[in-house]
Scaffold this motif. Structure first.
Motif, PDB file in Angstrom:
ATOM      1  N   ARG A 145       9.251   3.123   9.208  1.00  0.00           N
ATOM      2  CA  ARG A 145       7.977   2.703   9.869  1.00  0.00           C
ATOM      3  C   ARG A 145       8.235   2.621  11.386  1.00  0.00           C
ATOM      4  O   ARG A 145       7.384   3.022  12.091  1.00  0.00           O
ATOM      5  CB  ARG A 145       7.542   1.248   9.312  1.00  0.00           C
ATOM      6  CG  ARG A 145       6.873   1.401   7.782  1.00  0.00           C
ATOM      7  CD  ARG A 145       6.178   0.129   7.546  1.00  0.00           C
ATOM      8  NE  ARG A 145       6.862  -0.851   7.680  1.00  0.00           N
ATOM      9  CZ  ARG A 145       7.778  -1.582   6.400  1.00  0.00           C
ATOM     10  NH1 ARG A 145       7.638  -0.926   5.290  1.00  0.00           N
ATOM     11  NH2 ARG A 145       8.494  -2.357   6.470  1.00  0.00           N
ATOM     12  N   ARG A 149       6.156   4.780  13.991  1.00  0.00           N
ATOM     13  CA  ARG A 149       5.633   3.771  15.332  1.00  0.00           C
ATOM     14  C   ARG A 149       6.113   4.403  16.636  1.00  0.00           C
ATOM     15  O   ARG A 149       5.424   4.402  17.545  1.00  0.00           O
ATOM     16  CB  ARG A 149       5.906   2.616  15.268  1.00  0.00           C
ATOM     17  CG  ARG A 149       5.568   1.557  16.113  1.00  0.00           C
ATOM     18  CD  ARG A 149       5.861   0.017  15.863  1.00  0.00           C
ATOM     19  NE  ARG A 149       7.474  -0.193  16.129  1.00  0.00           N
ATOM     20  CZ  ARG A 149       7.967  -0.460  15.062  1.00  0.00           C
ATOM     21  NH1 ARG A 149       7.429  -0.888  13.805  1.00  0.00           N
ATOM     22  NH2 ARG A 149       9.357  -0.749  15.263  1.00  0.00           N
ATOM     23  N   SER A 201       2.831   3.810   7.729  1.00  0.00           N
ATOM     24  CA  SER A 201       2.218   2.640   8.608  1.00  0.00           C
ATOM     25  C   SER A 201       2.649   1.142   7.591  1.00  0.00           C
ATOM     26  O   SER A 201       2.897   1.122   6.620  1.00  0.00           O
ATOM     27  CB  SER A 201       0.957   2.549   9.115  1.00  0.00           C
ATOM     28  OG  SER A 201       0.111   2.339   8.014  1.00  0.00           O
ATOM     29  N   GLU A 202       2.236   0.164   8.508  1.00  0.00           N
ATOM     30  CA  GLU A 202       2.477  -1.130   7.728  1.00  0.00           C
ATOM     31  C   GLU A 202       1.419  -1.458   6.446  1.00  0.00           C
ATOM     32  O   GLU A 202       1.468  -2.292   5.836  1.00  0.00           O
ATOM     33  CB  GLU A 202       2.153  -2.363   8.639  1.00  0.00           C
ATOM     34  CG  GLU A 202       3.240  -2.342   9.934  1.00  0.00           C
ATOM     35  CD  GLU A 202       4.587  -3.044   9.276  1.00  0.00           C
ATOM     36  OE1 GLU A 202       4.591  -3.476   8.126  1.00  0.00           O
ATOM     37  OE2 GLU A 202       5.643  -2.771  10.074  1.00  0.00           O
ATOM     38  N   GLN A 205       2.863  -1.884   3.153  1.00  0.00           N
ATOM     39  CA  GLN A 205       3.826  -2.937   2.901  1.00  0.00           C
ATOM     40  C   GLN A 205       3.426  -3.726   1.615  1.00  0.00           C
ATOM     41  O   GLN A 205       4.221  -4.146   0.742  1.00  0.00           O
ATOM     42  CB  GLN A 205       3.802  -3.742   4.068  1.00  0.00           C
ATOM     43  CG  GLN A 205       5.139  -4.767   4.057  1.00  0.00           C
ATOM     44  CD  GLN A 205       6.632  -4.347   3.752  1.00  0.00           C
ATOM     45  OE1 GLN A 205       6.686  -3.209   4.404  1.00  0.00           O
ATOM     46  NE2 GLN A 205       7.338  -4.630   2.882  1.00  0.00           N
TER      47      GLN A 205
END
Length: 287
Positions: A145, A149, A201-202, A205
């Motif tokens: 990630r 980012r 991306s997050e 999660q």
């Protein structure tokens, strides 16, 4: 094929029905779900199972299923409620083939709504926290990630591919390796500025953090089959599939090919869809 929209809690879910409803032969519909993959990833499998009425859908916030809840994360419990609404709409119980993050959603669904599914084939759910090396894997995913980012899609996907293709249990030395070159994977080296990829991306999660309710799954009337690809047993999602099977006191059913074994080049990932469909039919019919 007919396409429908189901209004849910903060989402307009778009799904496709291939075949008649109610089904012509009395067997339940076969629902196919993935995550972050949308319905297009199941085209080859649908085409190879013409005897079944099959249903595909785009998960919340993916493809055609537009969210209005103001959120972006892929929460398996929320998505399980989406699939629950879909099952109620088409008439359950259904048979369910679920892949990757979709398999995580499916396990959450069966635990919460055990009457929805007759047979679940959960193909390589990325249940990272079941692994003995979960701490290292979670830190490696955090590095994926961070690469996305800081440097964009190519860097993030290269880091993800290096992680997902690494065989065996991971140690600290894996985290110390230099960042992989996107060009070595045929990926772009320039950053297009986008940071909304649902895999890198997050947003992913909650899928990674999910731990299935083993007691609820064992108590459910649903026949739950954990599936692993014969080529991917030693890599990340193969290992998580085996760990999930062990959690439920079973051995993982082996399927042809790899994590995308049901694909025929969709998303650039050729598998063995003919052999995969034969094996899926065999497992479903055994129930």
């Amino acid at each position: 094929m007919t396409t429908h929209t189901l209004q849910g809690d903060g989402v307009a879910l778009v799904y496709d029905v291939h075949g008649p409803l109610p089904t012509a032969d009395g067997r339940p519909p076969l629902v196919l779900i993935g995550q972050p993959m949308d319905a297009t990833g199941f085209r080859a499998l649908v085409a190879r199972m013409p005897e079944r009425t099959t249903i595909t859908y785009d998960p919340r916030g993916i493809g055609r299923s537009v969210r209005s809840d103001g959120r972006v994360e892929a929460d398996p419990r929320v998505q399980a409620e989406d699939v629950h609404r879909l099952v109620a709409e088409v008439g359950g119980p259904v048979d369910l083939f679920a892949s990757s993050g979709g398999a995580v959603t499916a396990l959450a669904l069966v635990a919460a709504h055990p009457g929805d599914v007759r047979t679940l084939v959960a193909h390589e759910p990325p249940l990272v926290r079941l692994l003995p090396d979960a701490d290292v894997v979670l830190r490696a995913m955090a590095a994926v990630r961070a690469a996305y980012r800081d440097r964009g899609f190519g860097a993030g996907m290269a880091a993800f591919m290096a992680l997902s293709n690494e065989p065996g249990e991971l140690g600290e030395e894996f985290l110390e390796r230099p960042a992989p070159d996107p060009a070595a994977f045929g990926l772009p080296t320039e950053d297009d500025g986008s940071r909304e990829d649902p895999l890198l991306s997050e947003r992913s999660q909650p899928i990674i953090d999910f731990v299935p309710d083993a007691e609820a799954l064992r108590a459910a009337p649903t026949r739950v089959v954990l599936a692993v690809g014969e080529e991917s047993r030693e890599v990340l999602t193969g290992r998580t599939a085996v760990a999930a099977a062990e959690l439920l006191g079973q051995q993982a059913a082996v399927f042809p090919s790899h994590h995308g074994g049901f694909m025929d080049g969709e998303h650039g990932w050729p598998g063995q869809p003919d052999a995969f469909a034969v094996r899926l039919r065999e497992v479903l019919d055994a129930g």
